[in-house]
Design an enzyme around this catalytic site. Structure first.
Site, mmCIF file in Angstrom:
data_model
loop_
_atom_site.group_PDB
_atom_site.id
_atom_site.type_symbol
_atom_site.label_atom_id
_atom_site.label_comp_id
_atom_site.label_asym_id
_atom_site.label_seq_id
_atom_site.Cartn_x
_atom_site.Cartn_y
_atom_site.Cartn_z
ATOM 1 N N GLU A 107 0.881 -1.179 0.000
ATOM 2 C CA GLU A 107 0.000 0.000 0.000
ATOM 3 C C GLU A 107 0.906 1.213 0.000
ATOM 4 O O GLU A 107 1.555 1.505 1.012
ATOM 5 C CB GLU A 107 -0.891 0.005 1.233
ATOM 6 C CG GLU A 107 -1.769 -1.232 1.275
ATOM 7 C CD GLU A 107 -3.021 -1.026 2.084
ATOM 8 O OE1 GLU A 107 -3.966 -1.752 1.837
ATOM 9 O OE2 GLU A 107 -3.037 -0.138 2.961
ATOM 10 N N CYS B 53 -2.086 9.108 2.933
ATOM 11 C CA CYS B 53 -1.847 8.534 1.602
ATOM 12 C C CYS B 53 -2.919 8.996 0.637
ATOM 13 O O CYS B 53 -2.665 9.180 -0.536
ATOM 14 C CB CYS B 53 -1.799 7.018 1.687
ATOM 15 S SG CYS B 53 -3.234 6.324 2.491
HETATM 16 P P1 NAD Z 1 8.676 4.378 4.310
HETATM 17 O O1 NAD Z 1 8.634 3.664 3.004
HETATM 18 O O2 NAD Z 1 9.795 5.296 4.572
HETATM 19 O O3 NAD Z 1 8.652 3.335 5.523
HETATM 20 C C1 NAD Z 1 7.609 2.402 5.714
HETATM 21 C C2 NAD Z 1 8.099 1.258 6.558
HETATM 22 O O4 NAD Z 1 9.086 0.526 5.831
HETATM 23 C C3 NAD Z 1 8.781 1.673 7.872
HETATM 24 O O5 NAD Z 1 8.393 0.777 8.881
HETATM 25 C C4 NAD Z 1 10.265 1.524 7.545
HETATM 26 O O6 NAD Z 1 11.064 1.289 8.663
HETATM 27 C C5 NAD Z 1 10.253 0.318 6.627
HETATM 28 N N1 NAD Z 1 11.395 0.184 5.708
HETATM 29 C C6 NAD Z 1 12.162 1.167 5.179
HETATM 30 N N2 NAD Z 1 13.093 0.629 4.342
HETATM 31 C C7 NAD Z 1 12.883 -0.712 4.347
HETATM 32 C C8 NAD Z 1 13.506 -1.815 3.660
HETATM 33 N N3 NAD Z 1 14.518 -1.631 2.812
HETATM 34 N N4 NAD Z 1 13.040 -3.058 3.894
HETATM 35 C C9 NAD Z 1 11.995 -3.262 4.731
HETATM 36 N N5 NAD Z 1 11.380 -2.262 5.400
HETATM 37 C C10 NAD Z 1 11.811 -1.000 5.201
HETATM 38 O O7 NAD Z 1 7.280 5.140 4.407
HETATM 39 P P2 NAD Z 1 6.720 6.087 5.575
HETATM 40 O O8 NAD Z 1 7.452 7.375 5.554
HETATM 41 O O9 NAD Z 1 6.630 5.344 6.846
HETATM 42 O O10 NAD Z 1 5.213 6.332 5.102
HETATM 43 C C11 NAD Z 1 4.858 7.321 4.185
HETATM 44 C C12 NAD Z 1 4.438 6.716 2.869
HETATM 45 O O11 NAD Z 1 3.456 5.705 3.092
HETATM 46 C C13 NAD Z 1 3.780 7.721 1.947
HETATM 47 O O12 NAD Z 1 4.253 7.531 0.630
HETATM 48 C C14 NAD Z 1 2.291 7.356 2.035
HETATM 49 O O13 NAD Z 1 1.541 7.748 0.920
HETATM 50 C C15 NAD Z 1 2.365 5.881 2.196
HETATM 51 N N6 NAD Z 1 1.135 5.350 2.801
HETATM 52 C C16 NAD Z 1 0.286 4.612 2.022
HETATM 53 C C17 NAD Z 1 -0.903 4.127 2.549
HETATM 54 C C18 NAD Z 1 -1.862 3.344 1.709
HETATM 55 O O14 NAD Z 1 -2.794 2.802 2.279
HETATM 56 N N7 NAD Z 1 -1.714 3.257 0.395
HETATM 57 C C19 NAD Z 1 -1.223 4.390 3.882
HETATM 58 C C20 NAD Z 1 -0.333 5.126 4.662
HETATM 59 C C21 NAD Z 1 0.848 5.608 4.103
#
Ligand code: NAD
Length: 454
Positions: A227, A261
């Protein structure tokens, strides 16, 4: 060491050890063993435990909201709304999961029957974002647990205290410690988690990280759901009452400081109502109260991540350099606190970053269009496909336009809305797979085909 900051004060509020690779491997082994026993429990038992968890969220809403506000800066009132909204989502799963687990007979002739039964996936990872940790976490771990899976839950490093609070309440409700296992740390810890022999990964976060997850997950052929982000467009037609639509869209763009999001990220307005809409929109935004997120009258709090301030600055500077006009805001506020003024940009175009890249903050671009065709062309000009909306007095017209936009959700005269009864999914760079709705329960199950003769 994980340092947890309060984004309002800028101070460190907690330091924690992160899970090491051996600890993650041990957590996985523990969950693998726990899952077998958990799947063998009767559904009623799991249902009862999740019901207790749901009620404890409601009973502890004040304290939980305070924790969420302290680590991610979400205004307290919005934090409470998220937690109580999560209870409603859990109610949906409690009502619907039992029937999804039942064996279904799909064919019968003489002595032959064909049936489908459902097994849990097994051990799944839930790697979560920080912006709505209760919503995006519970969309995964609640149906996963109800259907008999074990969950390795990695909260975002920006919502770790909330992750700990969730785990405490689940354990107190009766979820065994080897069935819901917390994994603490940054992205590197998430990456290590993916090296285990998981049966599935359910990820919420950015497109950039989502790609990395997909590449890593492919090595073990596990089930994958992503997501991801969006650049969600809304078109305001010429047949609307501009003032109420402006109020609705300003809320859709700025709620949770735009860190949603499905926040409204691009607005296209028909030339006939453009001036009236813009005036009303700017008026509404000027009325937003920015400040201490603990104050219940605050509408816009600090951004959770300080790094996002530079992203917004770059988008605003790029837009202005290419001829956009700042109608409100436009600057970061001197610290402490990661504040960026709610910002409205007019005279924008698709050459500008602000109309192409996810802003994920309190910045919105508004573009004038000469009719439905131009609006449609611009709405479709994106690699993302999370949500899209149209405001019009003519529902047919709105639905006709939205059918031409490739998005997981379509909003007619509303925005920034999620329902547990409807599938939540992204298309294109906004993701793979579905949470919520009956599809979001099936996502945690493997169907088995039964061919039975005699
Ligand atoms: P992010 O991608 O920076 O991190 C998300 C998660 O992934 C965190 O727990 C992080 O520690 C982990 N992570 C980071 N690198 C990783 C790797 N290489 N391997 C495994 N895990 C890893 O995102 P964020 O800043 O936490 O969230 C913001 C983003 O999320 C925005 O783009 C937003 O639109 C999206 N979002 C989407 C939805 C949806 O339902 N579509 C909902 C909420 C947020």
């Amino acid at each position: 060491m994980l340092k947890i900051h309060n984004p309002f004060t800028g101070k460190i509020i907690r330091e924690m050890e992160m899970d090491t690779p051996p600890a993650i491997a041990a957590a996985y082994e523990k969950a693998r063993r726990g899952q077998r026993q958990w799947a063998a429990t009767v559904f009623k038992e799991r249902e009862q435990i999740i019901r207790v968890f749901r009620n404890s969220l409601e009973q502890n809403v004040e304290q939980l909201a305070r924790t969420l506000t302290s680590e991610m800066g979400k205004p307290k009132q919005q934090a409470k709304d998220e937690i109580l909204g999560t209870c409603q989502r859990i109610d949906f799963f409690l009502e619907q999961t039992a029937s999804e687990l039942k064996m279904k007979e799909v064919y019968r002739k003489a002595q032959a029957t064909e049936r489908i039964s459902y097994d849990p996936l097994g051990v799944v990872a839930n790697i979560s974002a920080w912006n709505y940790p209760y919503f995006v976490g519970s969309n995964v771990f609640v149906p996963a647990l109800l259907t008999g899976n074990a969950v390795l839950y990695k909260p975002s490093e920006f919502a770790t205290l909330t992750g700990l609070a969730i785990a405490d309440l689940l354990y107190a409700a009766g979820v065994p410690q080897d069935v819901f296992v917390l994994v603490i740390g940054t992205g590197a810890v998430g990456a290590e988690l993916l090296r285990q022999r998981l049966d599935g990964v359910f990820f919420t976060g950015s497109y950039a990280t989502g790609r990395k997850i997909a590449i890593e997950a492919a090595k073990h052929l596990m089930k994958i759901q992503l997501e991801l982000g969006g650049k969600d467009p809304t078109y305001v037609c010429d047949d609307v009452e501009a003032k109420s639509v402006a109020a609705s869209l300003a809320d859709g763009a700025f709620y949770n400081a735009g860190q949603s999001c499905c926040a409204v990220e691009r607005i296209y307005v028909h030339a006939k109502v453009y001036d009236a809409f813009l005036a009303a929109f700017v008026d509404t935004v000027r009325g937003f109260r920015m400040g201490d997120p603990c104050d219940e009258s605050t509408y816009i709090g600090p951004l959770t991540r300080a790094a996002q301030l530079s992203v917004l600055e770059e988008q605003v500077n790029d837009a202005v350099a290419q001829g956009a006009e700042i109608l409100v805001g436009g600057r970061r506020v001197d610290g402490p606190g990661n504040f960026f003024e709610p910002t409205v940009l007019a005279g924008v175009s698709h050459k500008m970053l602000v109309m192409r890249e996810e802003s994920f903050g309190p910045v919105i671009g508004i573009q004038k269009v000469d009719g439905d065709e131009q609006a449609l062309e611009l709405m479709r000009d994106t690699k993302f496909g999370l949500t899209a909306g149209v405001y019009s007095a003519d529902r047919e017209r709105a639905e006709r336009i939205l059918r031409e936009v490739d998005s997981g959700s379509a909003y007619v005269n509303c925005c920034d809305r999620v329902s547990p009864r409807l599938p939540w999914s992204g298309r294109g760079n906004s993701g793979i797979g579905v949470t919520l709705s009956l599809h979001g329960i099936q996502a945690f199950l493997k169907p088995r085909a039964w061919h039975v003769e005699g």
